[in-house]
Design a protein around this motif. Structure first.
Motif, PDB file in Angstrom:
ATOM      1  N   MET A  64      27.955  25.821 159.700  1.00  0.00           N
ATOM      2  CA  MET A  64      28.062  26.088 158.265  1.00  0.00           C
ATOM      3  C   MET A  64      29.421  26.717 157.919  1.00  0.00           C
ATOM      4  SD  MET A  64      25.236  25.028 156.939  1.00  0.00           S
ATOM      5  CE  MET A  64      25.223  25.819 155.354  1.00  0.00           C
TER       6      MET A  64
ATOM      7  N   LEU B 249      22.508  19.222 158.124  1.00  0.00           N
ATOM      8  CA  LEU B 249      21.807  19.772 159.295  1.00  0.00           C
ATOM      9  C   LEU B 249      20.359  19.307 159.357  1.00  0.00           C
ATOM     10  CD1 LEU B 249      23.070  23.455 159.366  1.00  0.00           C
ATOM     11  CD2 LEU B 249      23.413  21.732 161.145  1.00  0.00           C
ATOM     12  N   GLU B 250      19.718  19.266 158.218  1.00  0.00           N
ATOM     13  CA  GLU B 250      18.302  18.922 158.154  1.00  0.00           C
ATOM     14  C   GLU B 250      18.031  17.415 158.182  1.00  0.00           C
ATOM     15  OE1 GLU B 250      15.720  21.076 158.058  1.00  0.00           O
ATOM     16  OE2 GLU B 250      17.042  22.822 158.102  1.00  0.00           O
TER      17      GLU B 250
ATOM     18  N   ARG C 213      23.936  22.211 154.464  1.00  0.00           N
ATOM     19  CA  ARG C 213      22.629  22.467 155.080  1.00  0.00           C
ATOM     20  C   ARG C 213      21.774  21.191 155.080  1.00  0.00           C
ATOM     21  NH1 ARG C 213      20.738  26.824 156.793  1.00  0.00           N
ATOM     22  NH2 ARG C 213      22.073  28.194 155.587  1.00  0.00           N
ATOM     23  N   ASP C 214      21.940  20.353 154.058  1.00  0.00           N
ATOM     24  CA  ASP C 214      21.209  19.081 154.028  1.00  0.00           C
ATOM     25  C   ASP C 214      21.619  18.176 155.189  1.00  0.00           C
ATOM     26  OD1 ASP C 214      19.725  19.764 151.830  1.00  0.00           O
ATOM     27  OD2 ASP C 214      20.848  18.519 150.428  1.00  0.00           O
TER      28      ASP C 214
ATOM     29  N   LYS D 152      20.524  19.566 163.272  1.00  0.00           N
ATOM     30  CA  LYS D 152      20.281  20.971 163.637  1.00  0.00           C
ATOM     31  C   LYS D 152      19.650  21.112 165.018  1.00  0.00           C
ATOM     32  CE  LYS D 152      15.720  21.305 161.684  1.00  0.00           C
ATOM     33  NZ  LYS D 152      14.763  22.105 161.000  1.00  0.00           N
TER      34      LYS D 152
ATOM     35  N   LYS E 224      24.023  26.884 164.336  1.00  0.00           N
ATOM     36  CA  LYS E 224      23.910  26.513 162.921  1.00  0.00           C
ATOM     37  C   LYS E 224      24.908  27.261 162.037  1.00  0.00           C
ATOM     38  CE  LYS E 224      19.023  25.476 163.149  1.00  0.00           C
ATOM     39  NZ  LYS E 224      17.700  25.848 162.640  1.00  0.00           N
ATOM     40  N   GLN E 225      25.013  28.579 162.209  1.00  0.00           N
ATOM     41  CA  GLN E 225      25.918  29.354 161.354  1.00  0.00           C
ATOM     42  C   GLN E 225      27.369  28.954 161.590  1.00  0.00           C
ATOM     43  OE1 GLN E 225      24.939  31.342 158.774  1.00  0.00           O
ATOM     44  NE2 GLN E 225      27.100  31.113 158.279  1.00  0.00           N
TER      45      GLN E 225
END
Length: 70
Positions: free
Chosen positions: A7, A51-52, A48-49, A62, A3-4
């Motif tokens: 990002m 990913l979700e 992040r949206d 994610k 994840k990181q």
């Protein structure tokens, strides 16, 4: 990809494979356009949206990052 790492690198355009067909993420002016090859995209902000809420084969991005062939 974790994840990181996603990002940290999402500022560039990506094409990737997960199962079939191919998918893409294109960024422009802080908006992230995600989609399946040859189909309309869905816009997300912030990354992040994506990913979700970018769903591929019934799973959020994610949850499949580690399985994607980048």
């Amino acid at each position: 990809m974790q994840k990181q790492e996603f990002m940290d690198n999402v500022w560039s355009d990506f094409e990737f494979s997960y199962e079939e067909p191919g998918h893409y993420i294109n960024s422009m002016d802080g908006i992230y356009y995600c989609g399946e090859a040859n189909h309309d995209s869905v816009a997300f902000h912030p990354p992040r949206d994506a990913l979700e809420h970018f769903i591929i084969d019934g799973k959020p991005l994610k949850d499949i990052l580690a399985d994607i062939d980048w």
